[in-house]
Design an enzyme around this catalytic site. Structure first.
Site, PDB file in Angstrom:
ATOM      1  N   LYS A  55     141.099   2.348 -24.914  1.00  0.00           N
ATOM      2  CA  LYS A  55     140.897   3.552 -24.094  1.00  0.00           C
ATOM      3  C   LYS A  55     141.391   4.805 -24.826  1.00  0.00           C
ATOM      4  O   LYS A  55     141.756   4.744 -25.994  1.00  0.00           O
ATOM      5  CB  LYS A  55     141.569   3.356 -22.734  1.00  0.00           C
ATOM      6  CG  LYS A  55     140.989   2.171 -21.934  1.00  0.00           C
ATOM      7  CD  LYS A  55     139.627   2.479 -21.346  1.00  0.00           C
ATOM      8  CE  LYS A  55     138.849   1.256 -20.893  1.00  0.00           C
ATOM      9  NZ  LYS A  55     139.405   0.486 -19.799  1.00  0.00           N
TER      10      LYS A  55
HETATM   11  C1  LIG Z   1     139.120  -0.529 -18.643  1.00  0.00           C
HETATM   12  C2  LIG Z   1     138.605  -0.212 -17.284  1.00  0.00           C
HETATM   13  C3  LIG Z   1     139.269  -0.622 -16.117  1.00  0.00           C
HETATM   14  C4  LIG Z   1     140.408  -1.593 -16.134  1.00  0.00           C
HETATM   15  O1  LIG Z   1     141.466  -1.225 -16.943  1.00  0.00           O
HETATM   16  P1  LIG Z   1     142.411  -2.375 -17.584  1.00  0.00           P
HETATM   17  O2  LIG Z   1     143.547  -1.551 -18.122  1.00  0.00           O
HETATM   18  O3  LIG Z   1     141.617  -3.046 -18.659  1.00  0.00           O
HETATM   19  O4  LIG Z   1     142.811  -3.288 -16.499  1.00  0.00           O
HETATM   20  C5  LIG Z   1     138.780  -0.198 -14.900  1.00  0.00           C
HETATM   21  N1  LIG Z   1     137.697   0.593 -14.816  1.00  0.00           N
HETATM   22  C6  LIG Z   1     137.016   0.997 -15.907  1.00  0.00           C
HETATM   23  C7  LIG Z   1     135.836   1.882 -15.750  1.00  0.00           C
HETATM   24  C8  LIG Z   1     137.442   0.594 -17.174  1.00  0.00           C
HETATM   25  O5  LIG Z   1     136.753   0.964 -18.260  1.00  0.00           O
END
Ligand SMILES: *Cc1c(COP(=O)(O)O)cnc(C)c1O
Length: 374
Positions: A180
């Protein structure tokens, strides 16, 4: 294999984490407090609660908003499953509203058509890193007494209409997974405009513990006393993760600059290539491009995916429409429910996009893809 996303870790990041290891707190110490303060400042000054993942953030957000049996949560199928599953796990019925074919963002007209007096939350996703149209979604939610939620897992660091992500919806959730926009290892945060919701979010992620003596129902136990009024979970972020996040936040503007640069390079190279469609940016939005979702036309997405991978380029597909997952399909959600999302999925290919990608890497991706489709 060139990955489609990866973390960027500096010597300062490493020093920040090792300083925590040498200190007194491994968890729920000064780094968590400082990180929550910094996330709050990034996100419009609202209460920020850090937690163990973006999925945890969604669970906390829906719980803090009181989502439960009998409620409906309207959301987009063009997302990671957690946006929908965390509401369903609390007993709500998930109602999918279709996306705009150009942007992949939830379509306010589709939300309007799905609203009922049972709607508790309208949960949008800032797909690929640009904010959904909260100016249109908020009045719709307000009309039935629902709250807006921004799943900002992709858009942390962006803004719309001059307002930062975190200030655009009633509640905003973030993910700090390594791919991210910034990372804490695993991690996430919930930002709440309503302080009452913020306090509920804090208590839910902290086992439900109430520590404010003015709220105690048991009053003569002693100075050690803390008590529970509602069930909670332990979704606390560690000081190790928070220190990494705090150090990464200092680099967020640089990450954004490089992500924007790479996105512009791809846009320019693919603009006039037959068989490809470049991402469409909404007016008034300053995105933090997390994904580069190109569309491969003519039914060739799978073939192009496989040949890109064979060429050592780690492309991805984001996302299979959520209601195609067996857990939703078994409940009766049918294919064809959201045609724009299904078409978007059929064409979508995420190209490598992360700050450490060199211009040479980007050019190799461009040359490989153009040659494949021409
Ligand atoms: C990555 C993601 C999540 C979940 O996040 P994690 O930290 O992997 O649990 C939720 N919504 C979206 C749109 C994502 O890209």
């Amino acid at each position: 294999m060139l990955p489609y996303g990866r973390q960027s870790i500096s010597e300062d990041d490493i020093a920040a984490v090792t300083a925590v290891l040498r200190g007194d707190w491994l968890t729920t110490g000064p780094a968590v407090t400082a990180f929550e303060q910094a996330v709050s400042e990034l996100a419009g000054g609202h209460r920020a609660v850090s937690c163990t993942s973006g999925t945890a953030a969604l669970h906390i957000a829906y719980a803090a908003l009181g989502v439960g049996p009998g409620d409906e949560v309207i959301t987009t199928p063009m997302t990671f499953v957690a946006t929908a599953s965390c509401a369903a796990m609390l007993g709500a019925r998930v109602v999918f509203a279709d996306v705009d074919y150009d942007t992949g963002l939830i379509n306010p007209a589709a939300v309007d058509a799905a609203l009922t007096e049972r709607t508790r939350v309208v949960a949008a996703v800032d797909y690929a890193g640009q904010s959904a149209d909260y100016d249109a979604l908020q009045p719709l939610a307000d009309r039935v007494g629902a709250r807006t939620l921004a799943d900002a897992a992709h858009s942390v660091g962006g803004s719309a209409g001059g307002r930062p992500v975190g200030d655009l919806a009633d509640v905003t959730t973030m993910s700090f997974f390594p791919t991210k926009n910034l990372t804490t290892g695993e991690g996430g945060a919930v930002v709440c405009k309503d302080p009452v919701v913020g306090q509920r979010a804090h208590e839910f992620h902290f086992i439900g513990l109430v520590r404010d003596p003015s709220r105690f129902e048991l009053t003569d136990e002693g100075p050690w006393h803390q008590e529970v009024h509602e069930y909670g979970v332990n979704y606390r972020l560690t000081d190790l993760g928070a220190a990494l996040g705090l150090s990464q936040l200092a680099r967020l503007a640089e990450f954004k600059r490089r992500r924007t640069e790479i996105t512009a390079r791809y846009n320019k190279a693919f603009a006039d290539v037959d068989g490809l469609r470049t991402p469409v940016q909404r007016d008034g939005v300053d995105p933090m491009w997390h994904l580069y979702p190109i569309r491969v036309l003519g039914g060739r997405r799978r073939e192009v995916f496989e040949r890109m991978r064979a060429a050592g380029i780690g492309v991805q597909v984001n996302y299979i429409p959520v209601y195609w997952h067996p857990v939703f399909a078994r409940q009766g959600y049918k294919r064809g429910l959201c045609p724009n999302a299904e078409q978007y999925y059929a064409e979508e290919l995420s190209l490598p996009l992360f700050p450490a990608l060199t211009d040479g890497d980007v050019d190799r991706v461009i040359e490989t893809l153009v040659e494949l489709v021409s």
